[in-house]
Design an enzyme around this catalytic site. Structure first.
Site, PDB file in Angstrom:
ATOM      1  N   GLY A  91       0.931  -1.136   0.041  1.00 46.24           N
ATOM      2  CA  GLY A  91       0.169   0.071   0.035  1.00 46.24           C
ATOM      3  C   GLY A  91       1.046   1.155  -0.066  1.00 46.24           C
ATOM      4  N   SER A 123       5.847  -5.460  -1.483  1.00 47.92           N
ATOM      5  CA  SER A 123       5.737  -3.956  -1.677  1.00 47.92           C
ATOM      6  C   SER A 123       6.035  -3.135  -0.456  1.00 47.92           C
ATOM      7  CB  SER A 123       4.127  -3.585  -2.303  1.00 47.92           C
ATOM      8  OG  SER A 123       4.095  -2.351  -2.801  1.00 47.92           O
ATOM      9  N   ALA A 124       5.247  -2.320   0.188  1.00 46.45           N
ATOM     10  CA  ALA A 124       5.535  -1.502   1.230  1.00 46.45           C
ATOM     11  C   ALA A 124       5.990  -2.096   2.228  1.00 46.45           C
ATOM     12  CB  ALA A 124       4.184  -0.534   1.549  1.00 46.45           C
ATOM     13  N   HIS A 160       8.925  -3.495  -6.830  1.00 49.08           N
ATOM     14  CA  HIS A 160       8.383  -2.998  -8.443  1.00 49.08           C
ATOM     15  C   HIS A 160       9.401  -2.505  -9.108  1.00 49.08           C
ATOM     16  CE1 HIS A 160       4.052  -3.391  -6.622  1.00 49.08           C
ATOM     17  NE2 HIS A 160       4.644  -3.021  -5.458  1.00 49.08           N
ATOM     18  N   GLU A 195       8.836  -7.070 -10.146  1.00 52.49           N
ATOM     19  CA  GLU A 195       7.601  -7.912  -9.746  1.00 52.49           C
ATOM     20  C   GLU A 195       7.822  -9.339  -9.999  1.00 52.49           C
ATOM     21  OE1 GLU A 195       4.657  -5.674 -11.525  1.00 52.49           O
ATOM     22  OE2 GLU A 195       4.576  -4.092 -10.258  1.00 52.49           O
TER      23      GLU A 195
END
Length: 238
Positions: A91, A123-124, A160, A195
């Site tokens: 997020g 991700s985050a 990413h 990714e």
């Protein structure tokens, strides 16, 4: 003695995959018999923490996992200390770190991982495992107390990662942004992972899982980070 067990996934999806499709095989292999997951939903901004937790649970429970949201715990620090495994979702990285700092959960997370509690992020959730969040791709929608992150690993992360530049695009590319970071922090390595790939860390061993190489940005140089091979030297920051 270092007891780190860390899995840092670049993304929750790759190409047109289903949600968490690239994460689940790594999760199953890495956690083995672990069934109970403590999920940290604080990076979620566009949905409630309950909804985010339910979304993750819907994907993981068919594979034998149970998912409990950290936000539901009356004593979050104790929940972290007693967790069988900690999972931190993606997020907004700034929002995630700000919430952890405001709730004084940075140190409990660090202590739990040092004690051997598995940490899984995407991700985050992967970004905050590094030294700071200065190489996140996210917009600073909130201001954390500082950019210093969990420092579970001695480098920066850039999930990413992509070196694709759309035709006619005149904004800075990812490589240019990372070059800016190198200009102000030339000694600090940044591990950029594409990714569908993930960094798996067991004690002092690290490998990049997946079928695509990543890159290390350091000292003005872009170095290849080979997948499915020993890259443990970067755990020493070099």
């Amino acid at each position: 003695m270092d007891q780190r067990r860390i899995l840092l996934c670049s993304s929750s999806k790759v190409a047109d995959s289903d949600y968490l499709e690239p994460v689940i095989p790594h999760l199953q292999q890495y956690l083995g018999a672990t069934e109970e997951l403590l999920f940290v939903p604080f990076a979620g901004v566009g949905m409630s923490y309950d909804d985010y937790t339910a979304k993750v649970a819907a994907q993981l429970e068919p594979h034998g996992f149970t998912v409990t949201g950290l936000h539901q715990a009356q004593r979050p620090a104790e929940a972290i200390a007693n967790a069988a495994a900690i999972v931190v979702g993606g997020g907004n990285t700034f929002h995630l770190l700000a919430q952890l700092q405001q709730q004084q959960l940075v140190a409990p997370l660090q202590h739990a991982v040092a004690a051997g509690v598995p940490y899984v992020g995407w991700s985050a959730g992967s970004n905050i495992a590094g030294l700071s969040i200065r190489t996140t791709n996210d917009m600073p929608i909130v201001e954390p107390e500082s950019f210093s992150a969990l420092a579970l690993v001695p480098f920066q992360l850039n999930p990413h990662y992509s070196d694709y530049q759309p035709p006619g695009f005149h904004g800075e590319t990812r490589d240019q942004r990372l070059a800016e970071f190198m200009a102000v922090a030339p000694e600090t390595p940044v591990l950029a992972i594409r990714e569908g790939t993930a960094l798996q860390i067991d004690n002092e061993q690290m490998v990049l899982l997946g079928n695509q190489d990543g890159f290390v940005f350091q000292g003005g140089h872009k170095l290849q980070l080979p997948c499915n091979s020993d890259i443990s030297s970067w755990l020493a920051g070099k």
